[in-house]
Design a protein around this motif. Structure first.
Motif, PDB file in Angstrom:
ATOM      1  N   VAL A  17      43.519  48.276  39.458  1.00 46.50           N
ATOM      2  CA  VAL A  17      42.187  48.083  38.884  1.00 46.50           C
ATOM      3  C   VAL A  17      41.647  49.407  38.364  1.00 46.50           C
ATOM      4  CG1 VAL A  17      39.778  47.540  39.440  1.00 46.50           C
ATOM      5  CG2 VAL A  17      41.609  46.030  40.210  1.00 46.50           C
ATOM      6  N   ILE A  21      40.571  50.150  34.558  1.00 43.70           N
ATOM      7  CA  ILE A  21      39.193  50.558  34.277  1.00 43.70           C
ATOM      8  C   ILE A  21      39.166  51.973  33.721  1.00 43.70           C
ATOM      9  CG2 ILE A  21      36.932  51.017  35.319  1.00 43.70           C
ATOM     10  CD1 ILE A  21      37.722  48.047  35.018  1.00 43.70           C
ATOM     11  N   ASP A  72      30.080  46.509  37.367  1.00 40.60           N
ATOM     12  CA  ASP A  72      31.338  46.045  36.778  1.00 40.60           C
ATOM     13  C   ASP A  72      31.985  45.029  37.718  1.00 40.60           C
ATOM     14  OD1 ASP A  72      34.122  45.791  36.158  1.00 40.60           O
ATOM     15  OD2 ASP A  72      34.001  47.654  35.027  1.00 40.60           O
ATOM     16  N   ASN A  74      34.887  43.930  37.973  1.00 40.82           N
ATOM     17  CA  ASN A  74      36.221  44.323  38.438  1.00 40.82           C
ATOM     18  C   ASN A  74      36.174  45.348  39.570  1.00 40.82           C
ATOM     19  OD1 ASN A  74      37.690  42.741  36.547  1.00 40.82           O
ATOM     20  ND2 ASN A  74      37.184  44.252  34.984  1.00 40.82           N
TER      21      ASN A  74
END
Length: 98
Positions: A17, A21, A72, A74
């Protein structure tokens, strides 16, 4: 020391992740917001490992960006977790009120 498979899976997920990102960078003042910069904190956030000095310095550097990371989807669960807040406190960089 061998890590349980659950912790390894979580760590791999966190790193993946953060890499994804990390490709989207946003500039705020003198700080470049890049969640990938927090990767040295992954083990401290996902386990009971104490944060490293590198983790603490990166956390302090990225502190102005934390509210964006919380927004965010995520990153929200990771950044807003009790362990993440504990790591921030241990590093002497209290989590901002977002």
């Amino acid at each position: 020391m061998k890590m349980p498979y659950d912790n390894v899976a979580v760590l791999i997920y966190v790193v993946m992740v953060l890499v994804l990102i990390g490709k989207a960078q946003v500039s705020m003042a003198a700080v470049t917001c890049n969640a990938l910069q927090l990767s040295p904190c992954a083990s401290a956030i996902t386990s009971s490992t104490p944060p490293s000095p590198l983790c603490c310095s990166k956390l302090k550097e990225q502190r102005p960006c934390l509210c964006n990371y919380v927004k965010d989807p995520n990153l929200q669960k990771l950044v807003n977790s009790p362990n993440a807040r504990k790591v921030a406190s241990i590093c002497g960089s209290p989590f901002p009120n977002c």
